[in-house]
Scaffold this motif. Structure first.
Motif, mmCIF file in Angstrom:
data_model
loop_
_atom_site.group_PDB
_atom_site.id
_atom_site.type_symbol
_atom_site.label_atom_id
_atom_site.label_comp_id
_atom_site.label_asym_id
_atom_site.label_seq_id
_atom_site.Cartn_x
_atom_site.Cartn_y
_atom_site.Cartn_z
ATOM 1 N N ALA A 215 61.223 39.911 24.985
ATOM 2 C CA ALA A 215 60.085 40.711 25.428
ATOM 3 C C ALA A 215 59.531 40.202 26.755
ATOM 4 N N VAL A 216 59.159 41.137 27.617
ATOM 5 C CA VAL A 216 58.431 40.812 28.844
ATOM 6 C C VAL A 216 56.956 40.976 28.520
ATOM 7 N N ASP A 217 56.221 39.875 28.564
ATOM 8 C CA ASP A 217 54.870 39.894 28.015
ATOM 9 C C ASP A 217 53.796 40.184 29.052
ATOM 10 N N VAL A 218 54.174 40.907 30.111
ATOM 11 C CA VAL A 218 53.174 41.414 31.045
ATOM 12 C C VAL A 218 53.428 42.905 31.267
ATOM 13 N N ARG A 219 52.378 43.597 31.617
ATOM 14 C CA ARG A 219 52.485 45.006 31.985
ATOM 15 C C ARG A 219 51.771 45.211 33.310
ATOM 16 N N ILE A 220 52.307 46.113 34.109
ATOM 17 C CA ILE A 220 51.621 46.489 35.337
ATOM 18 C C ILE A 220 50.513 47.485 34.980
ATOM 19 N N VAL A 221 49.294 47.143 35.370
ATOM 20 C CA VAL A 221 48.160 48.055 35.248
ATOM 21 C C VAL A 221 47.847 48.544 36.666
ATOM 22 N N ARG A 347 47.327 49.403 43.517
ATOM 23 C CA ARG A 347 47.713 47.998 43.397
ATOM 24 C C ARG A 347 48.425 47.799 42.065
ATOM 25 N N ALA A 348 49.595 47.181 42.116
ATOM 26 C CA ALA A 348 50.334 46.838 40.893
ATOM 27 C C ALA A 348 49.814 45.495 40.393
ATOM 28 N N GLN A 349 48.888 45.545 39.449
ATOM 29 C CA GLN A 349 48.267 44.328 38.933
ATOM 30 C C GLN A 349 48.857 43.977 37.572
ATOM 31 N N ALA A 350 49.534 42.842 37.479
ATOM 32 C CA ALA A 350 50.114 42.430 36.197
ATOM 33 C C ALA A 350 49.009 41.924 35.271
ATOM 34 N N CYS A 351 49.123 42.311 34.026
ATOM 35 C CA CYS A 351 48.148 41.945 33.001
ATOM 36 C C CYS A 351 48.916 41.422 31.793
ATOM 37 N N ASP A 352 48.567 40.221 31.328
ATOM 38 C CA ASP A 352 49.295 39.686 30.177
ATOM 39 C C ASP A 352 48.687 40.169 28.862
ATOM 40 N N ARG A 353 49.317 39.819 27.775
ATOM 41 C CA ARG A 353 48.923 40.331 26.453
ATOM 42 C C ARG A 353 47.517 39.872 26.049
#
Length: 398
Positions: A215-221, A347-353
């Motif tokens: 699993a990739v545990d970040v998502r782009i918000v 802006r592609a802001q990565a957000c973790d779980r």
């Protein structure tokens, strides 16, 4: 078969491609871009600021790459006759409670090796920006302005001159890692490659999920930043760049004024949730992407923590008078009638779980892929340095 496939034709993807080709000319490298030209998203909607490295935690990837990348960018622009202007900027504390954070920024800038930082009284600020208002400030001489789309286009030209290949209008749909090679399938064809480098920006998490089984545990918000422009007869109110003291809890710099390298003055941006990853207008909605954002546990935690800030940003998005009021904290003479609609960027802001908005650049590696999953501002300033960092990781495999 190819040695390296790079996904994404923004400034980071092209800088990585160029650095790789310069360091190892014999590598067969193909860059895939789903649009018809380079720099169509974050890079092409960039406000064009050359960042000094003031804001970033000493020793972080942002700090080290911004400071190294800054000089690499200036040298590149000099060599390629790309116009830029190191005009400097002022950072303004508009109220007394912001002074400690201004002092923290001053100390951080010094730790990051910035010479010539100068603390300013209100009288000294007005010598630089006659219409500014505040209680204290700081001058940052290294900050400048440039056209990053022009920079990226030149990266692309030089990469191709060295034998690199760019394939436009090719959207990556599938990546299958194998024991020795990965298969990259696009809407136009199929490629075998030894290594995938993911610089897909707003879709970097999606590509990362394709390249690794775990699993990739970040998502782009996606956060949209909306700008106004000063009407030409009011551009005299801003000489160069005027920034507020940023909220240390939030990875955005606040509404500010930016003189553009081709003329004109931008005011903004706010920071509102975009309802699709490439949603540059309020009416742009992709229900699938919006649902994915809202369903991500990390975003839910961010929303719970910052709902008041978020509502304020949303209110400014729909209320020109509220946007004007935020700008008046820096320049009281600004009136609502002085502003006309400007552009917008996402802006592609990565957000973790856990609800962490990743503050630093983030690179995830597997045997067959290198994924740049968080590269927001100052990625454009840092691009050649990020490209060098990624290319060193690539060359360690060959």
């Amino acid at each position: 078969m190819t040695d390296v496939i790079i996904i994404g034709g923004g400034i980071v993807g092209l800088a990585t491609a160029l650095q790789l080709k310069q360091q190892r000319p014999g590598l067969k490298i193909i860059l895939l871009e789903k649009e018809s030209s380079v720099a169509r998203h974050q890079t092409g909607h960039n406000s064009g600021v050359i960042h000094s490295g003031l804001y970033y935690k000493p020793g972080s990837l942002k700090a080290t790459n911004c400071i190294r990348g800054y000089q690499m960018l200036i040298d590149f622009c000099d060599a390629e006759n790309i116009p830029y202007d190191l005009c400097g900027k002022i950072v303004v504390a508009t109220k007394a409670e912001e002074i400690p954070q201004l002092e923290t920024l001053y100390q951080r800038g010094q730790q990051n090796g910035l010479g010539g930082l100068k603390k300013l009284t209100i009288a000294e600020m007005r010598e630089i920006e006659p219409h500014v208002n505040g209680v204290a400030g700081m001058f940052v001489p290294q900050t400048g302005i440039v056209d990053y789309k022009q920079v990226t286009e030149k990266y692309a030209v030089k990469f191709q001159e060295l034998g690199g290949e760019i394939r436009f209008n090719e959207r990556v749909e599938q990546v299958t890692p194998g024991t020795s090679l990965s298969i990259v399938v696009t809407d136009k064809g199929r490629y075998e490659t030894k290594l995938v480098v993911n610089c897909a920006g707003l879709y970097s998490d999606k590509i990362a999920q394709l390249t690794q089984r775990e699993a990739v545990d970040v998502r782009i918000v996606p956060f949209r930043g909306e700008y106004f422009k000063l009407k030409p007869h009011k551009e005299y109110l801003v000489k160069n760049l005027i920034y507020p003291v940023p909220d240390p809890n939030f990875p955005f710099l606040g509404v500010h004024f930016t003189r553009m390298v081709h003329g004109g003055v931008e005011a903004g941006p706010n920071a509102v949730l975009a309802f699709q990853r490439e949603g540059y207008t309020k009416s742009a909605i992709n229900l699938k992407e919006l649902f994915e954002t809202l369903a991500w546990p990390g975003f839910q935690k961010v929303a719970a923590k910052y709902w008041e800030t978020g509502l304020g940003e949303m209110y400014r998005s729909f209320s020109k008078s509220a946007f004007t009021k935020a700008l008046q904290a820096l320049i009281p003479d600004i009136q609502e009638a002085d502003l006309e609609p400007g552009g917008a960027g996402v802006r592609a802001q990565a957000c973790d779980r856990t609800g962490g908005l990743l503050d630093d650049f983030a690179i995830l590696e597997t045997d067959k892929a290198i994924n740049v999953v968080n590269a927001p501002s100052p990625a454009a300033t840092s691009s050649l340095s990020i490209g060098k960092t990624v290319s060193e990781k690539v060359l360690a495999r060959f």
